[in-house]
Scaffold this active site. Sequence first.
Site, PDB file in Angstrom:
ATOM      1  N   ASP A  35       3.579  46.836   0.810  1.00 37.41           N
ATOM      2  CA  ASP A  35       4.507  47.921   0.477  1.00 37.41           C
ATOM      3  C   ASP A  35       5.747  47.870   1.367  1.00 37.41           C
ATOM      4  O   ASP A  35       5.873  48.622   2.348  1.00 37.41           O
ATOM      5  CB  ASP A  35       3.802  49.270   0.596  1.00 37.41           C
ATOM      6  CG  ASP A  35       2.695  49.421  -0.432  1.00 37.41           C
ATOM      7  OD1 ASP A  35       2.666  48.630  -1.389  1.00 37.41           O
ATOM      8  OD2 ASP A  35       1.860  50.333  -0.268  1.00 37.41           O
TER       9      ASP A  35
ATOM     10  N   ASP B 236      -5.617  45.786  -5.679  1.00 32.03           N
ATOM     11  CA  ASP B 236      -4.858  46.540  -4.676  1.00 32.03           C
ATOM     12  C   ASP B 236      -5.824  47.424  -3.887  1.00 32.03           C
ATOM     13  O   ASP B 236      -7.006  47.533  -4.228  1.00 32.03           O
ATOM     14  CB  ASP B 236      -3.808  47.378  -5.396  1.00 32.03           C
ATOM     15  CG  ASP B 236      -2.669  47.832  -4.478  1.00 32.03           C
ATOM     16  OD1 ASP B 236      -2.681  47.484  -3.290  1.00 32.03           O
ATOM     17  OD2 ASP B 236      -1.776  48.540  -4.975  1.00 32.03           O
TER      18      ASP B 236
ATOM     19  N   GLU C 102      -8.114  46.699   1.345  1.00 25.25           N
ATOM     20  CA  GLU C 102      -8.292  46.390   2.782  1.00 25.25           C
ATOM     21  C   GLU C 102      -9.733  46.649   3.275  1.00 25.25           C
ATOM     22  O   GLU C 102     -10.123  45.947   4.231  1.00 25.25           O
ATOM     23  CB  GLU C 102      -7.294  47.208   3.609  1.00 25.25           C
ATOM     24  CG  GLU C 102      -5.856  46.809   3.403  1.00 25.25           C
ATOM     25  CD  GLU C 102      -5.291  47.269   2.041  1.00 25.25           C
ATOM     26  OE1 GLU C 102      -4.406  46.569   1.511  1.00 25.25           O
ATOM     27  OE2 GLU C 102      -5.744  48.306   1.533  1.00 25.25           O
TER      28      GLU C 102
END
Length: 818
Positions: free
Chosen positions: A486, A408, A411
């Site tokens: 999300d 997670d 990015e």
Amino acid sequence: MRIRHACLLLAFFAAPAFAQWRSAGNVDTTSTSGNTGATLRAGSTVLTIRVLAGDLIRVRFQSHPSDLPDRSWAVQKTDWPAVDVQMNDTPASLVVTTPEITLVVQKKPLRLTFRDRTGGVIASDDASRGMSWNGAEVCVWRTMPPDERYYGFGEKAGNFQKRDGAMTMWNSDIPAYSAATDPLYHSIPFFYGIRAGKAYGIFFDNTARSFFDMGKESRESYSFGAEAGDLNYYFFYGPAPKKILSRFTELVGRMPLPPRWSLGYQQCRWSYPTESRVREIARGFRSRNIPCDMIYLDIDYMDGYRIFTWNQKSFPDPARLIRDLATDGFKVAVIVDPGIKVDSSYAVFRSGMEARAFVRNADGTIYRGAVWPGICAFPDFTSGAARSWWGDQFAGLLAAGVRGFWNDMNEPSVFDVPTKTIDMTALHDDGGLGTTHAKNHNIYGMEMTRATYEGVRRLLPDERPFILTRASYAGGERYSAAWTGDNVASWEHLAMAIPMCLNMSVSGQPFIGADIGGFIGHPSGELFARWLELGVFTPLMRAHSVINEKNKEPWEYGDVYTDINRETINLRYRLLPYIYTAMADASSSGIPAMRPMAFEFPEEARFAETADEFMFGSDLLVAPVVTEGDLKRTVDFPQGTWYDFPSGTPVEGGNSVTVDAPVGRIPVFARAGSVIPTQQTVQYTSQSPISPLTLYAFPPRPGTEVLSPYYEDDGASFRYAKGEYSRRVFRQAQDARNRTLTIGAVEGSYVPPPRPVLLRFMGCRTSPSAVRIGARKLDHVERLAGGEVPAWTYDGPNKSVIVTFPDSRQEIEVIVQQ
């Protein structure tokens, strides 16, 4: 941070500080390389063309030619077999002809046109602009026929079909995104154009921030480009969309076959913060007979959010916990973010410093940014040495029994800075090139999953890894599954999950899903139940919740919904043989389990915008309910006959039909002639072998033969890659007197435990005169036994003939005589 939605904006509204866009001019020289490539020079620019296959041509336009290596983080296949190519070079044009397409390179000025074998235009550069550059930026404008539609582009919210929209490729952490939010977590610069049932594809392989304007600024043209780098793209021709996707995934790599347990139901929350709470959740599933295969641990399992550690107060003996959960059939997955806390007492940070594994500033110091643990360093996953170091860190988690890894925040996300990510000037190894984060940002997540996958595979070579990622790039399916980030507990997000998963699927990532129930907020019982119904038919079936929110486990909405949710998850487990077969197909061919109607039926124009129903595998049409309060829904059926699954009620295709859809029933329909393999209900995937193997055979149209695949293996190891698998084909045909199902002989050496086959011939209005296996006439019985002795019975209320017999590796022919 400059955000430009499209090259076109700069073409007409460029600020004085920028140079004006310059289009490629007249070609000065042309040189060919055998019969597979050519190089054309126009002023200071260079255009290189390479034919890779009859339906695949690479185009590379360099506005600023350099001697840097020609490398790609996405492309895996670089050695292609010879192609029969003809080149005709004249002063006016270079014509490159393959067995499937022709590329016409106009020389004055330099413009490209792709044509099919009949001479029809597939795609062409805009005559006035074509390939252009503005300083370091590059862009190409293409003509846009009025009836052409666009799909793919990886993870994008909003409309399923992307004509008239503009998009940016830049991996971004955007919680609670809306339909208008762009960009999001993944960057996959690959799309399809479909017109009159014929498709082409373009993969723009440039890892810098890139832009796609699909007609938002102009009704006559679309454009794509990037802030830096080459205009480097691959042109694919179908005309079938499936053919393009298969070729694209051949180029960038395909998903390895996942462990079978990862296709079961998965339960996640931020967070289950203690061992006692995890045990309580596990008991909740088993005591209520609700199947589940995996429980996730979010960031609170760690010591101060330090990656690769355990909170010894909350999880005093993680190995014992995981052993106990394994006894009840649960796998454990843990979150593993990239941020490594800067702390000299933290062994992982110290070893990373010693290995020079971190991203650095231009002055050589390590780049530091704030994430959950506080100030962190970030591994440089573009370095082979750093990836190797990272992979070694998983030894402790694997030794404790962890089998799933959730990458997670990759990015990568950085707190408290305007860009929300690593500084653009920070330096990455980039395979030895030493380039900035601006070039490597979009591949950071993919290379993190690569390091994770390769490390786990190295440490545990006999088991298939399960990796889940929030961010990636084209080709990321080689290493991980993905989810849509999300999302929000709303009906809008439930509806949006379908086109998002579909576009990810046809962009090369078949192992995709959305957080069931919505990550942020709390769903009603109805919304959770409807989302769970959709989740049965997304490859990744995972429920998740944000911190400090009400509980979202399947039993948290009252007894009525608990019963509904249990039966919904049971359906997922009964369908595992079909689902696993579809995922095996995705692994070998690149064709995903979730397929848009426009992708599966491109010749039927009415499906061009369809985003609320889809095909799952080759034989099931799925029409989820995505509107609050609806107890019916309208289903658009393709041509042919379709059958309600599993009842067998027929529906003639080519029509829109309103069907009943009470909560707890998702409308699902089987294609005529298909055979759907199912199994008994279990509490977890490895609880017991498939027994019986139950086959639902739906009537074929008279005079036709329909093929349905079936695949199985041990579900856990890589022995399938050495031939230890079982692949067979079901062939079904019908004439005026007989209906015949042939179960093909097994290909491969995998042998499942002995079991009976329970074959249901659906759509039999009357009891047959006889049922045979080969020349042997079977006994008719009122009640079937265990399957050791072949026999048959007729189920009048359900209009089905049920035949049972022992499974065999040899061909089995079952004939129902009317």
